[in-house]
Write a protein that holds these residues in place. Structure first.
Motif, short mmCIF file in Angstrom:
data_model
loop_
_atom_site.label_atom_id
_atom_site.label_comp_id
_atom_site.label_asym_id
_atom_site.label_seq_id
_atom_site.Cartn_x
_atom_site.Cartn_y
_atom_site.Cartn_z
N GLU A 1 0.85 -1.24 0.18
CA GLU A 1 0.09 -0.13 -0.09
C GLU A 1 0.90 1.22 -0.04
O GLU A 1 0.47 2.35 -0.87
CB GLU A 1 -0.99 -0.07 1.21
CG GLU A 1 -2.14 -1.24 1.15
CD GLU A 1 -2.95 -1.18 2.27
OE1 GLU A 1 -2.49 -0.73 3.20
OE2 GLU A 1 -3.92 -1.64 2.28
N GLU A 2 1.91 1.26 0.60
CA GLU A 2 2.76 2.30 1.19
C GLU A 2 3.44 2.67 -0.50
O GLU A 2 3.64 3.66 -0.88
CB GLU A 2 3.83 2.30 1.98
CG GLU A 2 3.12 2.59 3.35
CD GLU A 2 4.36 2.12 4.27
OE1 GLU A 2 5.71 1.80 4.07
OE2 GLU A 2 3.98 1.99 5.46
N ASP A 3 3.65 1.57 -1.36
CA ASP A 3 4.66 1.57 -2.38
C ASP A 3 3.82 2.02 -3.41
O ASP A 3 3.83 2.99 -4.46
CB ASP A 3 5.37 0.29 -3.10
CG ASP A 3 6.30 -0.11 -1.98
OD1 ASP A 3 6.78 0.80 -1.16
OD2 ASP A 3 6.72 -1.19 -2.18
N ALA A 4 2.51 1.84 -3.38
CA ALA A 4 1.58 2.19 -4.40
C ALA A 4 0.96 3.73 -4.18
O ALA A 4 0.25 4.45 -5.12
CB ALA A 4 0.17 1.13 -4.45
N ASP A 5 1.13 4.29 -2.75
CA ASP A 5 0.50 5.46 -2.69
C ASP A 5 0.76 6.66 -3.64
O ASP A 5 0.17 7.62 -4.08
CB ASP A 5 0.53 5.91 -1.12
CG ASP A 5 -0.43 5.11 -0.27
OD1 ASP A 5 -1.52 4.83 -0.77
OD2 ASP A 5 -0.17 5.05 0.90
N GLY A 6 2.25 6.61 -3.82
CA GLY A 6 2.81 7.74 -4.57
C GLY A 6 2.66 7.57 -6.06
O GLY A 6 3.14 8.51 -6.87
N ARG A 7 2.20 6.54 -6.48
CA ARG A 7 2.42 6.32 -7.88
C ARG A 7 0.98 6.14 -8.66
O ARG A 7 0.71 5.99 -9.86
CB ARG A 7 2.64 4.84 -8.18
CG ARG A 7 4.43 4.80 -7.85
CD ARG A 7 5.02 3.36 -8.57
NE ARG A 7 5.07 2.66 -7.19
CZ ARG A 7 5.00 1.30 -7.10
NH1 ARG A 7 4.99 0.78 -8.38
NH2 ARG A 7 5.39 0.58 -6.43
N ARG B 1 -3.92 -1.74 -8.77
CA ARG B 1 -3.20 -3.16 -8.87
C ARG B 1 -2.77 -3.68 -7.39
O ARG B 1 -2.78 -5.04 -7.31
CB ARG B 1 -1.95 -2.87 -9.56
CG ARG B 1 -2.27 -2.83 -10.95
CD ARG B 1 -0.93 -3.09 -12.12
NE ARG B 1 0.28 -1.82 -11.68
CZ ARG B 1 -0.03 -0.94 -12.43
NH1 ARG B 1 -0.75 -0.35 -13.25
NH2 ARG B 1 1.06 0.13 -11.95
N ALA B 2 -2.25 -2.74 -6.36
CA ALA B 2 -1.90 -3.34 -5.23
C ALA B 2 -3.25 -3.88 -4.54
O ALA B 2 -3.05 -5.01 -3.80
CB ALA B 2 -1.38 -2.16 -4.47
N GLU B 3 -4.26 -3.49 -4.53
CA GLU B 3 -5.40 -3.93 -4.12
C GLU B 3 -5.85 -5.25 -4.54
O GLU B 3 -6.19 -6.18 -3.80
CB GLU B 3 -6.84 -2.82 -4.15
CG GLU B 3 -6.37 -1.67 -3.29
CD GLU B 3 -7.59 -0.62 -3.45
OE1 GLU B 3 -8.86 -0.86 -3.91
OE2 GLU B 3 -7.66 0.41 -3.02
N ALA B 4 -5.71 -5.37 -5.83
CA ALA B 4 -6.16 -6.54 -6.57
C ALA B 4 -5.16 -7.62 -6.01
O ALA B 4 -5.51 -8.86 -5.87
CB ALA B 4 -6.13 -6.41 -8.05
N GLU B 5 -3.67 -7.44 -5.81
CA GLU B 5 -2.77 -8.18 -5.54
C GLU B 5 -2.98 -8.58 -4.22
O GLU B 5 -2.96 -9.90 -3.68
CB GLU B 5 -1.52 -7.65 -5.79
CG GLU B 5 -0.12 -8.47 -5.47
CD GLU B 5 0.98 -7.95 -5.60
OE1 GLU B 5 2.15 -8.65 -5.03
OE2 GLU B 5 1.09 -7.08 -6.38
N ILE B 6 -3.49 -7.62 -3.13
CA ILE B 6 -3.76 -8.02 -1.75
C ILE B 6 -4.94 -8.93 -1.54
O ILE B 6 -4.91 -9.90 -0.84
CB ILE B 6 -4.21 -6.83 -1.03
CG1 ILE B 6 -2.69 -5.83 -0.90
CG2 ILE B 6 -4.65 -7.00 0.39
CD1 ILE B 6 -2.78 -4.55 -0.48
#
Length: 75
Positions: A56-62, A69-74
């Motif tokens: 989630e932290e990695d995806a926040d700034g992008r 994509r991060a939510e789907a992976e989670i």
């Protein structure tokens, strides 16, 4: 059928207490197995939480696409 033990064999009271004990022991095994499964799933969730936070932290700034994509992976 007689209530007490005798020459005829075991009585109703003895048979009832026997099967009540069997049911109690079976119930203890089932409860114990359920508790073990709960602890295992809690441990697995505790191991996954840091990974989820990092994603989630990695995806926040992008941007939104990276967050989706991060939510789907989670999930």
């Amino acid at each position: 059928m007689r209530l007490r033990n005798g020459d005829h064999g075991y009585g109703v009271a003895t048979k009832f207490l026997h099967w009540l004990t069997v049911a109690a022991i079976l119930g203890q095994f089932l409860v114990g197995a359920g508790m073990d499964l709960d602890e295992r799933s809690d441990r697995q969730q505790d191991q996954l939480d840091p990974l989820v936070d990092r994603l989630e932290e990695d995806a926040d700034g992008r941007g939104d696409a990276a967050e989706e994509r991060a939510e789907a992976e989670i999930e």
